[in-house]
Design a protein around this motif. Structure first.
Motif, PDB file in Angstrom:
ATOM      1  N   GLU A  58       3.135  10.070  10.439  1.00  0.00           N
ATOM      2  CA  GLU A  58       1.935   9.735  11.204  1.00  0.00           C
ATOM      3  C   GLU A  58       2.122  10.085  12.675  1.00  0.00           C
ATOM      4  O   GLU A  58       3.163   9.815  13.272  1.00  0.00           O
ATOM      5  CB  GLU A  58       1.620   8.255  11.056  1.00  0.00           C
ATOM      6  CG  GLU A  58       0.361   7.816  11.802  1.00  0.00           C
ATOM      7  CD  GLU A  58       0.135   6.323  11.720  1.00  0.00           C
ATOM      8  OE1 GLU A  58      -0.660   5.805  12.527  1.00  0.00           O
ATOM      9  OE2 GLU A  58       0.777   5.678  10.870  1.00  0.00           O
ATOM     10  N   TRP A  59       1.091  10.679  13.264  1.00  0.00           N
ATOM     11  CA  TRP A  59       1.106  11.072  14.678  1.00  0.00           C
ATOM     12  C   TRP A  59       0.008  10.285  15.384  1.00  0.00           C
ATOM     13  O   TRP A  59      -1.154  10.675  15.390  1.00  0.00           O
ATOM     14  CB  TRP A  59       0.891  12.578  14.806  1.00  0.00           C
ATOM     15  CG  TRP A  59       1.042  13.089  16.203  1.00  0.00           C
ATOM     16  CD1 TRP A  59       1.515  12.396  17.274  1.00  0.00           C
ATOM     17  CD2 TRP A  59       0.726  14.392  16.678  1.00  0.00           C
ATOM     18  NE1 TRP A  59       1.524  13.191  18.388  1.00  0.00           N
ATOM     19  CE2 TRP A  59       1.044  14.420  18.058  1.00  0.00           C
ATOM     20  CE3 TRP A  59       0.211  15.537  16.081  1.00  0.00           C
ATOM     21  CZ2 TRP A  59       0.846  15.554  18.835  1.00  0.00           C
ATOM     22  CZ3 TRP A  59       0.025  16.662  16.857  1.00  0.00           C
ATOM     23  CH2 TRP A  59       0.351  16.667  18.210  1.00  0.00           C
ATOM     24  N   LYS A  60       0.405   9.169  15.972  1.00  0.00           N
ATOM     25  CA  LYS A  60      -0.579   8.280  16.585  1.00  0.00           C
ATOM     26  C   LYS A  60      -1.205   8.899  17.825  1.00  0.00           C
ATOM     27  O   LYS A  60      -2.408   8.760  18.064  1.00  0.00           O
ATOM     28  CB  LYS A  60       0.074   6.946  16.929  1.00  0.00           C
ATOM     29  CG  LYS A  60      -0.877   5.947  17.570  1.00  0.00           C
ATOM     30  CD  LYS A  60      -0.184   4.650  17.917  1.00  0.00           C
ATOM     31  CE  LYS A  60      -1.141   3.679  18.581  1.00  0.00           C
ATOM     32  NZ  LYS A  60      -0.474   2.410  18.941  1.00  0.00           N
ATOM     33  N   ASN A  61      -0.415   9.558  18.656  1.00  0.00           N
ATOM     34  CA  ASN A  61      -0.890  10.094  19.928  1.00  0.00           C
ATOM     35  C   ASN A  61      -1.397  11.523  19.804  1.00  0.00           C
ATOM     36  O   ASN A  61      -1.285  12.311  20.748  1.00  0.00           O
ATOM     37  CB  ASN A  61       0.235  10.032  20.967  1.00  0.00           C
ATOM     38  CG  ASN A  61       0.653   8.621  21.280  1.00  0.00           C
ATOM     39  OD1 ASN A  61      -0.140   7.700  21.151  1.00  0.00           O
ATOM     40  ND2 ASN A  61       1.893   8.431  21.675  1.00  0.00           N
ATOM     41  N   CYS A  62      -1.923  11.864  18.665  1.00  0.00           N
ATOM     42  CA  CYS A  62      -2.469  13.211  18.470  1.00  0.00           C
ATOM     43  C   CYS A  62      -3.703  13.393  19.363  1.00  0.00           C
ATOM     44  O   CYS A  62      -4.577  12.519  19.417  1.00  0.00           O
ATOM     45  CB  CYS A  62      -2.842  13.417  17.008  1.00  0.00           C
ATOM     46  SG  CYS A  62      -3.613  15.012  16.658  1.00  0.00           S
ATOM     47  N   PRO A  63      -3.811  14.512  20.079  1.00  0.00           N
ATOM     48  CA  PRO A  63      -5.017  14.756  20.886  1.00  0.00           C
ATOM     49  C   PRO A  63      -6.278  14.757  20.029  1.00  0.00           C
ATOM     50  O   PRO A  63      -6.261  15.178  18.865  1.00  0.00           O
ATOM     51  CB  PRO A  63      -4.752  16.133  21.511  1.00  0.00           C
ATOM     52  CG  PRO A  63      -3.264  16.290  21.491  1.00  0.00           C
ATOM     53  CD  PRO A  63      -2.796  15.565  20.272  1.00  0.00           C
ATOM     54  N   THR A  64      -7.349  14.270  20.594  1.00  0.00           N
ATOM     55  CA  THR A  64      -8.601  14.163  19.839  1.00  0.00           C
ATOM     56  C   THR A  64      -9.084  15.519  19.355  1.00  0.00           C
ATOM     57  O   THR A  64      -9.626  15.634  18.245  1.00  0.00           O
ATOM     58  CB  THR A  64      -9.682  13.504  20.720  1.00  0.00           C
ATOM     59  OG1 THR A  64      -9.199  12.239  21.197  1.00  0.00           O
ATOM     60  CG2 THR A  64     -10.965  13.289  19.940  1.00  0.00           C
TER      61      THR A  64
ATOM     62  N   GLY B 192      -8.912  17.038  13.719  1.00  0.00           N
ATOM     63  CA  GLY B 192      -9.469  17.708  12.550  1.00  0.00           C
ATOM     64  C   GLY B 192      -8.477  18.615  11.864  1.00  0.00           C
ATOM     65  O   GLY B 192      -8.563  18.852  10.652  1.00  0.00           O
ATOM     66  N   GLN B 193      -7.506  19.131  12.606  1.00  0.00           N
ATOM     67  CA  GLN B 193      -6.494  20.011  12.034  1.00  0.00           C
ATOM     68  C   GLN B 193      -5.360  19.240  11.389  1.00  0.00           C
ATOM     69  O   GLN B 193      -4.741  19.728  10.435  1.00  0.00           O
ATOM     70  CB  GLN B 193      -5.938  20.922  13.128  1.00  0.00           C
ATOM     71  CG  GLN B 193      -4.877  21.901  12.655  1.00  0.00           C
ATOM     72  CD  GLN B 193      -4.322  22.741  13.787  1.00  0.00           C
ATOM     73  OE1 GLN B 193      -4.752  22.594  14.936  1.00  0.00           O
ATOM     74  NE2 GLN B 193      -3.373  23.604  13.481  1.00  0.00           N
TER      75      GLN B 193
ATOM     76  N   PRO C 265      -3.933  11.358  11.633  1.00  0.00           N
ATOM     77  CA  PRO C 265      -3.240  12.646  11.819  1.00  0.00           C
ATOM     78  C   PRO C 265      -1.762  12.531  11.427  1.00  0.00           C
ATOM     79  O   PRO C 265      -1.090  11.554  11.759  1.00  0.00           O
ATOM     80  CB  PRO C 265      -3.407  12.931  13.313  1.00  0.00           C
ATOM     81  CG  PRO C 265      -4.554  12.086  13.753  1.00  0.00           C
ATOM     82  CD  PRO C 265      -4.535  10.869  12.880  1.00  0.00           C
ATOM     83  N   THR C 266      -1.267  13.521  10.738  1.00  0.00           N
ATOM     84  CA  THR C 266       0.116  13.537  10.287  1.00  0.00           C
ATOM     85  C   THR C 266       0.706  14.922  10.498  1.00  0.00           C
ATOM     86  O   THR C 266      -0.014  15.916  10.630  1.00  0.00           O
ATOM     87  CB  THR C 266       0.238  13.156   8.802  1.00  0.00           C
ATOM     88  OG1 THR C 266      -0.564  14.066   8.009  1.00  0.00           O
ATOM     89  CG2 THR C 266      -0.210  11.736   8.564  1.00  0.00           C
TER      90      THR C 266
ATOM     91  N   LEU D 246       4.202  21.489  10.599  1.00  0.00           N
ATOM     92  CA  LEU D 246       2.901  21.954  10.122  1.00  0.00           C
ATOM     93  C   LEU D 246       1.904  20.803  10.082  1.00  0.00           C
ATOM     94  O   LEU D 246       2.283  19.640   9.917  1.00  0.00           O
ATOM     95  CB  LEU D 246       3.040  22.574   8.731  1.00  0.00           C
ATOM     96  CG  LEU D 246       3.875  23.855   8.659  1.00  0.00           C
ATOM     97  CD1 LEU D 246       3.916  24.388   7.247  1.00  0.00           C
ATOM     98  CD2 LEU D 246       3.338  24.912   9.611  1.00  0.00           C
ATOM     99  N   PRO D 247       0.609  21.091  10.236  1.00  0.00           N
ATOM    100  CA  PRO D 247      -0.397  20.016  10.248  1.00  0.00           C
ATOM    101  C   PRO D 247      -0.527  19.336   8.901  1.00  0.00           C
ATOM    102  O   PRO D 247      -0.248  19.922   7.848  1.00  0.00           O
ATOM    103  CB  PRO D 247      -1.685  20.748  10.643  1.00  0.00           C
ATOM    104  CG  PRO D 247      -1.455  22.174  10.297  1.00  0.00           C
ATOM    105  CD  PRO D 247       0.011  22.416  10.490  1.00  0.00           C
TER     106      PRO D 247
END
Length: 427
Positions: free
Chosen positions: A196-202, A206-207, A215-216, A236-237
């Motif tokens: 899990e990627w909590k601080n993923c840019p908004t 979607g990617q 987001p992971t 990889l996304p």
């Protein structure tokens, strides 16, 4: 006459306006210049870092006079003391950041063991950067710098040694291990895991997110039974599945280019020349992948499916050990930017393989098998049980014929190879 007098009045008014504006500007400049400009000074906290270094040395690194034992060190640091010292020596020798140097005032900086402890606290327990300030007198910014330099240093120092494809000797050991477990030619198991990627840019969600999920980022490892991670493909996304990740993975590059070690083994009187991995059903039907039988009918098929589904969970077990050993990987609130995660996850895989290698050489087979209230340490020569509130004792002192023995349900090949027995304690 009237026109000339009006022109003179206009000129007088303009001159008066200019004089008034100049007078106001002069007064304003005098007031501004008279005000003192506040000096912006950098805040400084005297932490007395020498006291923290001295306390850490007395607690763990004072030779035979340390306050805490080697077992306590292993439990708290999530690695053996010898491995910790080896990492410290390597970082101190090749990286100036971990070397003790004098600052601009001539005062000596922190020891490498102090910086290593600061980064290890964040990795092992997922603590915030300023948690070690009270114990080590290490500031938050310094602790974060230690963490980033530690991940880079681990990859540069030990990445080629521990995060690599098996050599000829390693491959033979893996083949022998697989043959004892009933799978000649097996060199490990492969699977994908999503972090899990909590601080993923908004803009990137979607990617990296599937549907309405979080987001992971995908990790594709290859692991063996001894908890060694031979391959780690990360970054990889999370929208990609296992097949998409495999298409982008460099796992079979050496095989395609003809640089892979040659393998020969016999199954059902037929000679094979390619090693294989145990996988799940989503992977393609290649000769390098062995899946289970989806709907086994005969007893032979049922036995094969049962054993394959049990052995292929080595990589799942490695996931669990990695998360139990390094809490930073399961704490989404602590993980920061994408570049740090790209470096941190491979570094943790290297550290996990290092720990598995040192524990294998020291004789510890498994430190994670727990059942009931008994903590099982499976050693080379004897089994040791640790019951909370009671002293540790070897298995030979336990009455195995009493009613509190429970034999594990591994296949016969696995049980005879490692002689594993799980004991559950009953009050």
């Amino acid at each position: 006459m009237s026109s000339s007098s009006s022109d003179e009045n206009d000129e007088i008014e303009e001159r008066l306006d200019d004089i008034i504006e100049d007078f106001i500007d002069e007064i304003y400049d005098a007031i501004v210049e008279a005000e003192p400009i506040p000096q912006r000074t950098r805040s400084y906290t005297e932490r007395h870092r020498e006291g923290g270094q001295h306390q850490l040395s007395n607690d763990y690194f004072n030779d035979d006079h340390s306050i805490y034992s080697i077992q306590t060190f292993r439990r708290r640091f999530r690695m053996n003391k010898g491995l910790f010292i080896r990492i410290v020596d390597g970082l101190e020798q090749f990286f100036p950041f971990f070397q003790q140097r004098k600052d601009a005032t001539g005062r000596w900086g922190s020891y490498c063991t102090t910086k290593m402890y600061g980064s290890n606290s964040s990795i092992a327990y997922g603590n915030s950067a300023d948690t070690v300030d009270e114990y080590l007198r290490l500031g938050e910014s310094t602790a974060l710098s230690c963490l980033h330099h530690f991940t880079d240093g681990i990859i540069q120092l030990f990445g080629d040694e521990y995060l690599r494809l098996p050599t000829t000797e390693d491959l033979q050991r893996l083949l022998d291990m697989g043959e004892k477990r009933g799978f000649p030619g097996m060199v490990g198991s492969i699977d994908c895991m999503h972090w899990e990627w909590k601080n993923c840019p908004t803009a990137w969600k979607g990617q990296y997110a599937r549907g309405h999920g979080k987001p992971t980022i995908v990790l594709e490892p290859v692991a063996s039974q001894d908890l060694w991670i031979w391959h780690a493909f990360f970054g990889l996304p999370g929208t990609l599945n296992d097949l998409n990740v495999l298409d982008r993975s460099p796992l079979f590059d050496d095989l395609l280019e003809g640089r892979a070690p040659r393998v020969r083994y016999m199954v059902n009187n037929h000679m094979y020349k390619l090693a294989y991995y145990l996988t799940y059903g989503i992977y393609p039907k290649w000769s390098t992948f062995i899946q289970t039988i989806t709907f086994p009918q005969s007893p032979k098929q049922q036995l094969f499916a049962q054993v394959q589904e049990s052995v292929r969970k080595d990589v799942k077990r490695d996931f669990g050990v990695l998360q139990a050993r390094f809490a930073i990987v399961k704490n989404p609130g602590f993980r920061g930017s994408d570049p740090f995660m790209i470096h941190a996850i491979p570094a943790l895989c290297v550290a996990a393989s290092q720990a598995a290698s040192t524990e294998h050489e020291s004789g510890v087979r498994d430190l994670t098998s727990r059942r009931g209230s008994v903590i099982c340490l499976i050693l080379k020569d004897q089994f040791v049980a640790s019951i909370p509130g009671r002293p540790a004792h070897p298995w030979e002192n336990v009455d195995l014929d009493s009613g509190w023995r429970e034999t594990c349900t591994f296949p016969e090949q696995n049980q005879s190879a490692f002689n594993i027995q799980i004991i559950s304690y009953v009050n």
